[in-house]
Write a protein that holds these residues in place. Structure first.
Motif, short mmCIF file in Angstrom:
data_model
loop_
_atom_site.label_atom_id
_atom_site.label_comp_id
_atom_site.label_asym_id
_atom_site.label_seq_id
_atom_site.Cartn_x
_atom_site.Cartn_y
_atom_site.Cartn_z
N GLY A 1 0.77 -1.23 0.00
CA GLY A 1 0.00 0.00 0.00
C GLY A 1 0.80 1.28 0.00
O GLY A 1 0.23 2.37 -0.03
N LEU A 2 2.15 1.19 0.01
CA LEU A 2 2.97 2.39 0.12
C LEU A 2 4.15 2.32 -0.83
O LEU A 2 4.80 1.28 -0.97
CB LEU A 2 3.48 2.57 1.55
N ALA A 3 4.43 3.45 -1.51
CA ALA A 3 5.62 3.58 -2.35
C ALA A 3 6.36 4.84 -1.95
O ALA A 3 5.74 5.90 -1.81
CB ALA A 3 5.23 3.64 -3.82
N GLU A 4 7.67 4.73 -1.75
CA GLU A 4 8.49 5.87 -1.37
C GLU A 4 9.60 6.06 -2.39
O GLU A 4 10.27 5.09 -2.78
CB GLU A 4 9.09 5.67 0.02
N GLY A 5 9.78 7.29 -2.85
CA GLY A 5 10.79 7.57 -3.85
C GLY A 5 11.57 8.82 -3.54
O GLY A 5 11.35 9.49 -2.53
N ARG A 6 12.47 9.13 -4.46
CA ARG A 6 13.31 10.31 -4.36
C ARG A 6 13.26 11.04 -5.70
O ARG A 6 12.63 10.57 -6.66
CB ARG A 6 14.75 9.93 -4.01
N ILE A 7 13.93 12.18 -5.78
CA ILE A 7 13.96 12.93 -7.03
C ILE A 7 14.53 12.06 -8.15
O ILE A 7 15.55 11.39 -7.99
CB ILE A 7 14.79 14.22 -6.87
N GLY A 8 13.85 12.06 -9.29
CA GLY A 8 14.26 11.27 -10.44
C GLY A 8 13.61 9.91 -10.54
O GLY A 8 13.63 9.29 -11.61
N ASP A 9 13.00 9.42 -9.46
CA ASP A 9 12.33 8.11 -9.49
C ASP A 9 11.00 8.22 -10.24
O ASP A 9 10.30 9.22 -10.14
CB ASP A 9 12.07 7.60 -8.08
N VAL A 10 10.66 7.16 -10.97
CA VAL A 10 9.37 7.09 -11.66
C VAL A 10 8.39 6.35 -10.75
O VAL A 10 8.55 5.17 -10.47
CB VAL A 10 9.48 6.36 -13.01
N MET A 11 7.36 7.07 -10.30
CA MET A 11 6.36 6.51 -9.40
C MET A 11 5.19 5.98 -10.22
O MET A 11 4.53 6.75 -10.93
CB MET A 11 5.89 7.58 -8.41
N HIS A 12 4.94 4.69 -10.15
CA HIS A 12 3.92 4.05 -10.98
C HIS A 12 2.61 3.90 -10.21
O HIS A 12 2.47 3.02 -9.36
CB HIS A 12 4.40 2.67 -11.46
N THR A 13 1.63 4.75 -10.49
CA THR A 13 0.30 4.60 -9.91
C THR A 13 -0.58 3.84 -10.89
O THR A 13 -0.18 3.55 -12.02
CB THR A 13 -0.32 5.98 -9.59
N VAL A 14 -1.81 3.54 -10.50
CA VAL A 14 -2.68 2.76 -11.36
C VAL A 14 -3.16 3.56 -12.57
O VAL A 14 -3.48 2.99 -13.61
CB VAL A 14 -3.89 2.21 -10.56
N PHE A 15 -3.16 4.88 -12.49
CA PHE A 15 -3.66 5.71 -13.57
C PHE A 15 -2.57 6.43 -14.36
O PHE A 15 -2.73 6.69 -15.54
CB PHE A 15 -4.64 6.76 -13.04
N PHE A 16 -1.49 6.77 -13.69
CA PHE A 16 -0.43 7.53 -14.36
C PHE A 16 0.90 7.31 -13.64
O PHE A 16 0.94 6.83 -12.50
CB PHE A 16 -0.75 9.04 -14.39
N ASP A 17 1.98 7.64 -14.32
CA ASP A 17 3.31 7.70 -13.71
C ASP A 17 3.63 9.16 -13.41
O ASP A 17 3.21 10.04 -14.17
CB ASP A 17 4.39 7.15 -14.65
N PHE A 18 4.37 9.40 -12.35
CA PHE A 18 4.85 10.77 -12.13
C PHE A 18 6.27 10.74 -11.58
O PHE A 18 6.68 9.79 -10.90
CB PHE A 18 3.91 11.56 -11.21
N THR A 19 7.02 11.78 -11.93
CA THR A 19 8.41 11.91 -11.51
C THR A 19 8.64 13.32 -10.99
O THR A 19 8.26 14.30 -11.66
CB THR A 19 9.37 11.65 -12.68
N VAL A 20 9.21 13.44 -9.82
CA VAL A 20 9.66 14.74 -9.33
C VAL A 20 11.06 14.95 -9.89
O VAL A 20 12.00 14.23 -9.55
CB VAL A 20 9.68 14.79 -7.79
N ASN A 21 11.19 15.91 -10.80
CA ASN A 21 12.46 16.14 -11.49
C ASN A 21 13.42 17.01 -10.69
O ASN A 21 14.63 16.79 -10.73
CB ASN A 21 12.20 16.80 -12.85
N SER A 22 12.89 18.00 -10.00
CA SER A 22 13.72 18.92 -9.22
C SER A 22 12.82 19.74 -8.31
O SER A 22 11.59 19.75 -8.47
CB SER A 22 14.51 19.85 -10.15
N ALA A 23 13.44 20.44 -7.36
CA ALA A 23 12.68 21.30 -6.45
C ALA A 23 13.60 22.37 -5.89
O ALA A 23 14.80 22.14 -5.69
CB ALA A 23 12.08 20.47 -5.32
N TYR A 24 13.04 23.54 -5.65
CA TYR A 24 13.82 24.62 -5.03
C TYR A 24 12.88 25.54 -4.26
O TYR A 24 11.66 25.51 -4.44
CB TYR A 24 14.61 25.41 -6.08
#
Length: 260
Positions: free
Chosen positions: A106-129
């Motif tokens: 039930g839980l997924a943990e990632g970091r910047i650059g990781d591809v997070m695979h949800t049931v509807f879409f993938d998302f990636t946090v590319n950078s932050a400031y």
């Protein structure tokens, strides 16, 4: 309890539990647990939080919906017809910039650059400031802006409606209200607001099948917090009730933007 409040409590609880597992100071953890109303050592959920759905995809997949959005999803929002979720890669598989992350228990943990695979879409946090302003937007005194560049890719078999409130930013703090949504939504009224930059993702937009979109989510956060988490929770509806699926959290530290 409102959809936003429910999502906030769920993400805050998961964020705290994860930080505790990574060695966060026990006294801070206890203080956070007390603020969230958890008395079972971090394993209890709020009384009115929905029971997490089984990780396996339902035979008749429900209509994607966003319980954090104050308005009803469009009537033409697609309903899954039983297609299976993408196969998970073998252990150790990764993209050029990060890992492929799927939820476990039930839980997924990632970091910047990781591809997070949800049931509807993938998302990636590319950078932050962090910044003192964004376009014409200036935060209130004592606050600053967290600018998160994300890429979202529709892996569903039909077009999907995306909302800025799909994503929530949090910072480590005993206050259960230590979370916020992008500045494209009014936190008090739920009203969608105009963007202030062409790079900014709007409050509502549509992703076609296999379409990707990259843009910035801007959050107004208190000054003095270097570490953040951006979270997304899968929410399903079968027409009669809302079911909570997997939770996805991306952790990172954000530095102040260099001033010209």
């Amino acid at each position: 309890m409102t959809g936003k409040r429910l999502l906030a409590v769920l993400l805050a609880l998961l964020l705290v539990c994860s930080m505790a597992a990574c060695g966060t100071d026990e006294a801070v953890e206890d203080e956070v647990m007390d603020a969230l109303g958890v008395t079972d050592g971090g394993d209890s959920e709020p009384a009115d939080e929905p029971e997490p759905a089984d990780e396996t995809e339902p035979t008749d997949e429900p209509e994607p919906t966003d319980e954090t959005e104050p308005t009803e999803p469009p009537t033409d929002t697609p309903v899954e017809t039983g297609e299976t979720a993408p196969a998970e890669p073998a252990a150790g598989d990764s993209t050029a910039d990060g890992d492929e992350i799927y939820a476990e228990d039930g839980l997924a943990e990632g970091r910047i650059g990781d591809v997070m695979h949800t049931v509807f879409f993938d998302f990636t946090v590319n950078s932050a400031y962090l910044s003192s302003s964004y376009g014409t937007y200036v935060p209130a005194e004592g606050n600053e802006l967290l600018v998160v560049d994300v890429t979202v890719h529709n892996t569903f078999h039909a077009s999907i409606e995306m909302y800025d409130t799909d994503f929530q930013a949090q910072w480590i703090d005993p206050d259960p209200n230590a979370y916020t949504y992008p500045i494209t939504t009014d936190m008090d009224t739920g009203e969608a607001l105009e963007t202030v930059s062409d790079a900014q993702l709007p409050a509502v937009y549509t992703l076609a099948v296999d379409e990707s979109r990259t843009g910035e989510l801007v959050f107004e956060v208190p000054s003095g917090y270097p570490d953040f988490g951006v979270g997304y929770v899968e929410l399903y509806t079968d027409g009669t009730e809302t079911i909570t699926g997997d939770t996805f959290l991306v952790y990172f530290s954000a530095q102040a933007e260099a001033q010209a």
